[in-house]
Design an enzyme around this catalytic site. Structure first.
Site, PDB file in Angstrom:
ATOM      1  N   GLU A 284     -10.368 -51.532  62.858  1.00 29.15           N
ATOM      2  CA  GLU A 284     -10.731 -50.157  63.197  1.00 29.15           C
ATOM      3  C   GLU A 284     -10.028 -49.696  64.475  1.00 29.15           C
ATOM      4  O   GLU A 284      -9.804 -48.503  64.681  1.00 29.15           O
ATOM      5  CB  GLU A 284     -12.254 -50.061  63.376  1.00 29.15           C
ATOM      6  CG  GLU A 284     -12.866 -48.943  62.568  1.00 29.15           C
ATOM      7  CD  GLU A 284     -14.388 -48.974  62.532  1.00 29.15           C
ATOM      8  OE1 GLU A 284     -14.932 -49.022  61.424  1.00 29.15           O
ATOM      9  OE2 GLU A 284     -15.032 -48.953  63.595  1.00 29.15           O
ATOM     10  N   HIS A 305      -8.503 -74.327  49.418  1.00 28.90           N
ATOM     11  CA  HIS A 305      -8.548 -74.538  47.974  1.00 28.90           C
ATOM     12  C   HIS A 305      -8.535 -73.227  47.209  1.00 28.90           C
ATOM     13  O   HIS A 305      -8.794 -73.204  46.011  1.00 28.90           O
ATOM     14  CB  HIS A 305      -9.785 -75.374  47.629  1.00 28.90           C
ATOM     15  CG  HIS A 305      -9.760 -76.716  48.288  1.00 28.90           C
ATOM     16  ND1 HIS A 305      -9.375 -77.870  47.643  1.00 28.90           N
ATOM     17  CD2 HIS A 305     -10.026 -77.069  49.573  1.00 28.90           C
ATOM     18  CE1 HIS A 305      -9.417 -78.882  48.506  1.00 28.90           C
ATOM     19  NE2 HIS A 305      -9.806 -78.427  49.683  1.00 28.90           N
ATOM     20  N   LYS A 419     -16.508 -40.524  53.611  1.00 22.36           N
ATOM     21  CA  LYS A 419     -17.839 -39.920  53.793  1.00 22.36           C
ATOM     22  C   LYS A 419     -17.833 -38.474  53.310  1.00 22.36           C
ATOM     23  O   LYS A 419     -18.761 -38.043  52.629  1.00 22.36           O
ATOM     24  CB  LYS A 419     -18.234 -39.945  55.281  1.00 22.36           C
ATOM     25  CG  LYS A 419     -18.523 -41.326  55.815  1.00 22.36           C
ATOM     26  CD  LYS A 419     -19.033 -41.236  57.237  1.00 22.36           C
ATOM     27  CE  LYS A 419     -18.993 -42.582  57.913  1.00 22.36           C
ATOM     28  NZ  LYS A 419     -19.190 -42.502  59.350  1.00 22.36           N
TER      29      LYS A 419
END
Ligand code: PA5
Length: 444
Positions: A284, A305, A419
């Site tokens: 951010e 793995h 948003k």
């Protein structure tokens, strides 16, 4: 003291280039400390460690004492910077099987960091018949995810225990004056804590955002503050040993050489959420204006793995930053077996950690040979003090890195886009025009 080791990066970091970036890092440190750069109205976190006083610690401990023995579960409601620091510290400091172990401290669970209906339903199911309390954390007080979760949990708490007990069992951490959560808390008479105006969410773990829930989980926040204070001092120095300078300079050298992805590596599952907290902090802060190192994280040896193949052999655009822990809490040694069917008798008498360390050394060598530079950050042990050091070191290195990169590390304009679309799709008042347009684009 946490130390940064660049030796393993060897030839990937040419000395002259490192020195060039070290000078840039010193300048950027000045900009952070003097408050002369972009986003300088969000620099409150820089001096936070030395500002954590007895009063703040005691107010956190008052809530701990008030709920002790009465509350079995604390639901921490928050998202992003209002939850990841707590989750990181609590996971790091807790017993690996804390959720299944008896404890005199309340169990900490989380809400408001997703909008899954199943998660909400199953949380309420889990809380059924339990004495629980809520710490709701939102700086803006208007973030959708925690607001929804808090509405559900508040209703549930009040319906189970009544308004009076609910009032005793809800604490809000929010802005001093603004936002819906502040208004609600004042109206309902909740105990409140303030998130300072000049501290952004992802830099807020050393405010009550992190300190209160970490104290409720049973950890010593005074020690965490002491660790952060020691690091605040160390990181203010313009010296070669300043870990924030070393880390910020090294990662920017690598970025300038085309290493666009940084993978934070741990060899201890307790540090899994350090990766999540760090990803938010760096992602951010740096990912803007078309720039920024992409932060990723892995847990080794588990992910050797799964992701090991790509890291060894895929696109050569990444480097790794290993967070290593010098001392373990426990000792477990390998016993001998008369039949040795598993062929492991060559390890008899060795500590599991010794094997883990050899895996780390072997991996470092293999990845470096494969073209993946490795940086190392070593902490003495996983405890409150070291976590305080680590939090602060990563924060200040992030501010320095962002300024070297030439971005404002303290804003996050990009998080608004989804948003706006979501509110338009939900027909939130005020979004009528966008709503029509977006629905048409999506064919709804
Ligand atoms: O770092 C940030 O600013 C964000 O991640 C916020 O912490 C997150 O969006 C939550 O915001 P708030 O605390 O206002 O609910």
């Amino acid at each position: 003291m946490i130390s940064v080791n660049l030796k393993a990066a060897g030839e990937f970091i040419p000395e002259s280039l490192y020195n060039e970036f070290k000078e840039k890092a010193y300048k950027a440190l000045d900009t952070v400390l003097d408050g002369t750069g972009a986003g300088n109205d969000f620099l409150g976190w820089v001096t936070l460690p030395s500002e954590i006083d007895d009063k703040l610690i005691e107010s956190c401990n008052e809530v701990v004492a008030r709920w002790k023995g009465k509350v079995e579960v604390v639901v921490v409601v928050g998202i992003g910077g209002s939850y990841l620091g707590t989750k990181c510290a609590v996971e790091a400091l807790s017993h690996s099987f804390a959720s299944a172990m008896p404890s005199e401290n309340p169990k900490i669970v989380y809400a408001g960091h997703n909008m899954s209906e199943d998660y909400a339903a199953e949380l309420l199911e889990y809380l059924e018949g339990k004495n629980f309390a809520i710490v709701v954390i939102s700086k803006s007080g208007t973030t959708t995810e925690p607001a929804i979760a808090f509405r559900l949990l508040k209703d549930y708490l009040e319906s189970k225990f009544g308004k009076e007990i609910a009032r005793e069992r809800i604490v809000a951490v929010t802005d001093a004056a603004r936002g819906a959560l502040r208004t609600l808390a004042t109206q309902e008479g909740y105990t409140t804590f303030v998130i300072p105006d000049n501290v952004g969410g992802r830099f807020s773990v050393l405010t009550p955002v992190g300190l209160l829930p970490i104290a409720l989980a049973g950890f010593d926040i005074r020690k965490m503050a002491e660790g952060a204070q020691a690091m605040q001092k160390a990181c203010a120095e313009k010296s070669d040993g300043n870990p924030a300078i070393m880390y910020a300079a090294a990662r920017n050298v690598l970025y300038s050489l085309g290493k666009k992805i940084e993978i934070l590596v741990n060899y201890n599952p307790k540090l899994q959420y350090l990766g999540e907290w760090w990803k938010q902090l760096y992602g951010e802060s740096e990912g803007k204006d078309g720039k920024g190192i992409f932060p990723a994280s892995v847990n080794f040896s588990t992910d050797l793995h799964s992701m090991g193949q790509y890291i060894q052999d895929g696109e050569r655009t990444m480097f790794e930053t290993n967070v290593l822990v010098k001392n373990q809490k426990h000792t477990v040694t390998i016993g001998s077996d008369a039949q040795n069917l598993d062929g492991l008798n060559f390890l008899v008498g060795k500590r599991v950690e010794e094997i883990n360390q050899k895996a780390q050394l072997g991996t470092r060598l293999a990845h470096t040979d494969g073209g993946v530079p490795n940086l190392e950050i070593e902490m003495d042990r996983i405890d409150e003090y070291n976590m305080g050091e680590l939090f602060y070191m990563f924060e200040i290195a992030c501010g320095i890195s962002g300024y070297i990169l030439g971005v404002n590390p303290f804003d996050q304009p990009g998080v608004e886009a989804y948003k706006k679309n979501m509110f338009a799709l939900l027909d939130k008042p005020g979004h009528e025009a966008a709503s029509k347009e977006i629905k048409a684009r999506l064919g709804l």
